[in-house]
Design a protein around this motif. Sequence first.
Motif, PDB file in Angstrom:
ATOM      1  N   LEU A   6       0.832  -1.206   0.000  1.00  0.00           N
ATOM      2  CA  LEU A   6       0.000   0.000   0.000  1.00  0.00           C
ATOM      3  C   LEU A   6       0.867   1.256   0.000  1.00  0.00           C
ATOM      4  CD1 LEU A   6      -2.793   1.294   0.194  1.00  0.00           C
ATOM      5  CD2 LEU A   6      -2.643   1.092   2.682  1.00  0.00           C
ATOM      6  N   THR A   7       1.922   1.255   0.830  1.00  0.00           N
ATOM      7  CA  THR A   7       2.818   2.414   0.891  1.00  0.00           C
ATOM      8  C   THR A   7       3.536   2.609  -0.439  1.00  0.00           C
ATOM      9  OG1 THR A   7       3.148   2.124   3.266  1.00  0.00           O
ATOM     10  CG2 THR A   7       4.804   3.412   2.087  1.00  0.00           C
ATOM     11  N   ILE A   8       4.031   1.509  -1.034  1.00  0.00           N
ATOM     12  CA  ILE A   8       4.738   1.609  -2.315  1.00  0.00           C
ATOM     13  C   ILE A   8       3.802   2.119  -3.410  1.00  0.00           C
ATOM     14  CG2 ILE A   8       5.849   0.237  -4.124  1.00  0.00           C
ATOM     15  CD1 ILE A   8       7.012  -1.521  -1.921  1.00  0.00           C
ATOM     16  N   GLY A   9       2.571   1.610  -3.439  1.00  0.00           N
ATOM     17  CA  GLY A   9       1.621   2.047  -4.458  1.00  0.00           C
ATOM     18  C   GLY A   9       1.266   3.515  -4.324  1.00  0.00           C
ATOM     19  N   ARG A  10       1.074   3.978  -3.090  1.00  0.00           N
ATOM     20  CA  ARG A  10       0.738   5.386  -2.879  1.00  0.00           C
ATOM     21  C   ARG A  10       1.906   6.301  -3.252  1.00  0.00           C
ATOM     22  NH1 ARG A  10      -1.362   6.430   2.938  1.00  0.00           N
ATOM     23  NH2 ARG A  10      -1.800   8.460   1.994  1.00  0.00           N
ATOM     24  N   MET A  11       3.130   5.858  -2.973  1.00  0.00           N
ATOM     25  CA  MET A  11       4.303   6.662  -3.325  1.00  0.00           C
ATOM     26  C   MET A  11       4.428   6.782  -4.840  1.00  0.00           C
ATOM     27  SD  MET A  11       6.827   8.372  -1.915  1.00  0.00           S
ATOM     28  CE  MET A  11       6.718   9.619  -3.193  1.00  0.00           C
ATOM     29  N   LEU A  12       4.236   5.658  -5.563  1.00  0.00           N
ATOM     30  CA  LEU A  12       4.324   5.697  -7.026  1.00  0.00           C
ATOM     31  C   LEU A  12       3.226   6.588  -7.622  1.00  0.00           C
ATOM     32  CD1 LEU A  12       5.170   1.959  -7.846  1.00  0.00           C
ATOM     33  CD2 LEU A  12       6.671   3.940  -8.070  1.00  0.00           C
ATOM     34  N   ASP A  13       2.006   6.512  -7.079  1.00  0.00           N
ATOM     35  CA  ASP A  13       0.918   7.359  -7.568  1.00  0.00           C
ATOM     36  C   ASP A  13       1.234   8.838  -7.336  1.00  0.00           C
ATOM     37  OD1 ASP A  13      -1.742   5.072  -6.531  1.00  0.00           O
ATOM     38  OD2 ASP A  13      -0.460   5.125  -8.325  1.00  0.00           O
ATOM     39  N   TRP A  14       1.840   9.131  -6.222  1.00  0.00           N
ATOM     40  CA  TRP A  14       2.216  10.527  -5.903  1.00  0.00           C
ATOM     41  C   TRP A  14       3.252  11.046  -6.901  1.00  0.00           C
ATOM     42  CZ3 TRP A  14       4.401  12.253  -0.439  1.00  0.00           C
ATOM     43  CH2 TRP A  14       4.384  13.634  -0.384  1.00  0.00           C
ATOM     44  N   ILE A  15       4.297  10.238  -7.149  1.00  0.00           N
ATOM     45  CA  ILE A  15       5.338  10.656  -8.097  1.00  0.00           C
ATOM     46  C   ILE A  15       4.745  10.820  -9.492  1.00  0.00           C
ATOM     47  CG2 ILE A  15       7.495   9.946  -9.204  1.00  0.00           C
ATOM     48  CD1 ILE A  15       8.234   8.519  -6.597  1.00  0.00           C
ATOM     49  N   THR A  27       9.780  16.327  -1.705  1.00  0.00           N
ATOM     50  CA  THR A  27      11.063  16.265  -1.005  1.00  0.00           C
ATOM     51  C   THR A  27      11.029  15.152   0.046  1.00  0.00           C
ATOM     52  OG1 THR A  27      10.345  17.829   0.698  1.00  0.00           O
ATOM     53  CG2 THR A  27      11.333  18.737  -1.325  1.00  0.00           C
ATOM     54  N   ASP A  28      12.225  14.848   0.578  1.00  0.00           N
ATOM     55  CA  ASP A  28      12.300  13.819   1.616  1.00  0.00           C
ATOM     56  C   ASP A  28      11.464  14.208   2.828  1.00  0.00           C
ATOM     57  OD1 ASP A  28      15.827  13.172   0.965  1.00  0.00           O
ATOM     58  OD2 ASP A  28      14.028  12.489  -0.062  1.00  0.00           O
ATOM     59  N   ALA A  29      11.500  15.485   3.195  1.00  0.00           N
ATOM     60  CA  ALA A  29      10.727  15.948   4.357  1.00  0.00           C
ATOM     61  C   ALA A  29       9.224  15.821   4.111  1.00  0.00           C
ATOM     62  CB  ALA A  29      11.089  17.395   4.687  1.00  0.00           C
ATOM     63  N   GLU A  30       8.787  16.117   2.877  1.00  0.00           N
ATOM     64  CA  GLU A  30       7.352  15.998   2.558  1.00  0.00           C
ATOM     65  C   GLU A  30       6.918  14.533   2.589  1.00  0.00           C
ATOM     66  OE1 GLU A  30       7.294  17.906  -1.208  1.00  0.00           O
ATOM     67  OE2 GLU A  30       6.836  19.898  -0.408  1.00  0.00           O
ATOM     68  N   ILE A  31       7.774  13.644   2.107  1.00  0.00           N
ATOM     69  CA  ILE A  31       7.448  12.217   2.140  1.00  0.00           C
ATOM     70  C   ILE A  31       7.370  11.738   3.582  1.00  0.00           C
ATOM     71  CG2 ILE A  31       8.281   9.915   1.510  1.00  0.00           C
ATOM     72  CD1 ILE A  31       9.572  11.172  -0.950  1.00  0.00           C
ATOM     73  N   GLN A  32       8.289  12.194   4.434  1.00  0.00           N
ATOM     74  CA  GLN A  32       8.272  11.806   5.843  1.00  0.00           C
ATOM     75  C   GLN A  32       6.973  12.257   6.512  1.00  0.00           C
ATOM     76  OE1 GLN A  32      11.097  13.902   8.219  1.00  0.00           O
ATOM     77  NE2 GLN A  32      10.486  12.903  10.117  1.00  0.00           N
ATOM     78  N   GLU A  33       6.559  13.502   6.253  1.00  0.00           N
ATOM     79  CA  GLU A  33       5.331  14.022   6.865  1.00  0.00           C
ATOM     80  C   GLU A  33       4.097  13.310   6.332  1.00  0.00           C
ATOM     81  OE1 GLU A  33       4.903  15.969   9.261  1.00  0.00           O
ATOM     82  OE2 GLU A  33       2.756  16.374   9.131  1.00  0.00           O
ATOM     83  N   HIS A  34       4.073  13.020   5.043  1.00  0.00           N
ATOM     84  CA  HIS A  34       2.902  12.404   4.412  1.00  0.00           C
ATOM     85  C   HIS A  34       2.639  11.005   4.952  1.00  0.00           C
ATOM     86  CE1 HIS A  34      -0.092  11.813   1.246  1.00  0.00           C
ATOM     87  NE2 HIS A  34       0.446  10.625   1.019  1.00  0.00           N
ATOM     88  N   GLU A  49      14.364   1.978  -2.521  1.00  0.00           N
ATOM     89  CA  GLU A  49      13.765   0.671  -2.802  1.00  0.00           C
ATOM     90  C   GLU A  49      13.011   0.691  -4.129  1.00  0.00           C
ATOM     91  OE1 GLU A  49      11.796  -1.166   0.464  1.00  0.00           O
ATOM     92  OE2 GLU A  49      10.510  -2.371  -0.818  1.00  0.00           O
ATOM     93  N   LEU A  50      12.299   1.789  -4.405  1.00  0.00           N
ATOM     94  CA  LEU A  50      11.598   1.898  -5.678  1.00  0.00           C
ATOM     95  C   LEU A  50      12.584   1.930  -6.840  1.00  0.00           C
ATOM     96  CD1 LEU A  50       8.817   4.501  -4.770  1.00  0.00           C
ATOM     97  CD2 LEU A  50       8.614   2.026  -4.930  1.00  0.00           C
ATOM     98  N   ALA A  51      13.729   2.609  -6.634  1.00  0.00           N
ATOM     99  CA  ALA A  51      14.746   2.663  -7.683  1.00  0.00           C
ATOM    100  C   ALA A  51      15.363   1.286  -7.905  1.00  0.00           C
ATOM    101  CB  ALA A  51      15.827   3.672  -7.310  1.00  0.00           C
ATOM    102  N   ASP A  52      15.603   0.533  -6.812  1.00  0.00           N
ATOM    103  CA  ASP A  52      16.158  -0.814  -6.944  1.00  0.00           C
ATOM    104  C   ASP A  52      15.218  -1.725  -7.720  1.00  0.00           C
ATOM    105  OD1 ASP A  52      17.731  -0.929  -3.639  1.00  0.00           O
ATOM    106  OD2 ASP A  52      18.323   0.030  -5.527  1.00  0.00           O
TER     107      ASP A  52
END
Length: 240
Positions: A6-15, A27-34, A49-52
């Motif tokens: 779920l976290t990986i899918g939401r991150m990809l949708d955001w990007i 940014t890293d700070a925005e991802i941490q807060e989100h 991890e997404l890049a790997d």
Amino acid sequence: MAFSKLTIGRMLDWIRACIDKGIPAPTDAEIQEHFGFDNVERARTLLAELADRGAITIQRVNGDRVGITMGRKSAAALIGVGRPTPTIKTPQPPRTKPRLEIMREILARRTREATASAVKASKDDTASQAKPVAATPAPLVAPAAIGKPAPRRQINFDVDAPIYEVLVAEAEKSGIAPGRRARERFLSTFDVPAKKPLISAAVAAAAVERGQPLHEFVAALIQIGFAEHKRQSTAGDQRL
């Protein structure tokens, strides 16, 4: 530490949404807060991890991230993408019960303990009013202990999707991150204030007896107290 699907899918949708709108990636700070991460290293680990996996390509200049594109572009584009060293965690024994059931048992036990503590405190108050208590001198406090914060420990756990959606909805209403809302809900079972006024164990026990959520019970008490305040103020004005 691996991330949930779920976290990986939401991150990809955001990007992907940022790329479609032509705006910079978060940014890293925005991802941490989100996502409610404890530190920015967790945000960087998620991107690494997404890049790997080849899901994204992180573009860097002199070691600084300057952009993100979808998919794996080339080996040269991945130069300088360092995966942060993960924190070594002590292996946990295999769980024999579902995580949700374990959390429910913990919350139920904490509620029983809070109720027992409230009953004991009520009995102690009654006993103290029946007979005078000799004054006890305040204990001496070592100078090194004054102002020293209590040690803190980190807890990371996953929740089922329905619970997560409830936390997200509550967080959006409060204007905070889901992780912070989860922390407030968890600390409320220990009578520990999460940057809010402390609610006594007696009030929490009364809410449990009424079968009401704590925030609804407290809101009802405030309305009752305010109504009584207005009634007394009106009575005082009439006597004058």
